[in-house]
Scaffold this motif. Sequence first.
Motif, mmCIF file in Angstrom:
data_model
loop_
_atom_site.group_PDB
_atom_site.id
_atom_site.type_symbol
_atom_site.label_atom_id
_atom_site.label_comp_id
_atom_site.label_asym_id
_atom_site.label_seq_id
_atom_site.Cartn_x
_atom_site.Cartn_y
_atom_site.Cartn_z
ATOM 1 N N ARG A 91 8.582 -3.848 3.121
ATOM 2 C CA ARG A 91 7.647 -2.790 2.714
ATOM 3 C C ARG A 91 6.688 -2.510 3.863
ATOM 4 O O ARG A 91 6.088 -3.419 4.421
ATOM 5 C CB ARG A 91 6.863 -3.209 1.468
ATOM 6 N N VAL A 93 3.279 -1.429 5.483
ATOM 7 C CA VAL A 93 1.887 -1.502 5.050
ATOM 8 C C VAL A 93 0.975 -1.029 6.178
ATOM 9 O O VAL A 93 1.258 -1.247 7.354
ATOM 10 C CB VAL A 93 1.483 -2.922 4.594
ATOM 11 N N VAL A 105 0.053 0.382 0.827
ATOM 12 C CA VAL A 105 1.447 -0.027 0.836
ATOM 13 C C VAL A 105 2.264 1.250 0.680
ATOM 14 O O VAL A 105 2.075 2.002 -0.281
ATOM 15 C CB VAL A 105 1.766 -1.015 -0.308
#
Length: 107
Positions: A91, A93, A105
Amino acid sequence: MLKSLMVASATLFISTAAMAQSTVVVTEPAPPGAVVVREMPAQVRTYVMQQEVPSVAYQGDVLVGRVLPQDVEMRVVDGYDNYAYTVVNERRVIVDPGTREVIQVLD
């Protein structure tokens, strides 16, 4: 009677619309545990989404407000020194480079 009802309806509509558009400006630090959402230039998000960087494994959830440990490598966003980024657990960020706190995020 009809005129009074129309005035009352208009007043209610206007006050409701005004409340929906209100903005709160906080000049004090947020209380502990509060999540603060920071607005950022759209170019920062676009830049971060275009970068190819390896993902770092991290134990735990990647959440806004979480401070990333020192061993997580961050990269400063070109042209925006107040923003850094990394990829954690697949992910992307955006991070405050001074505090290492997750700002957003991206999915």
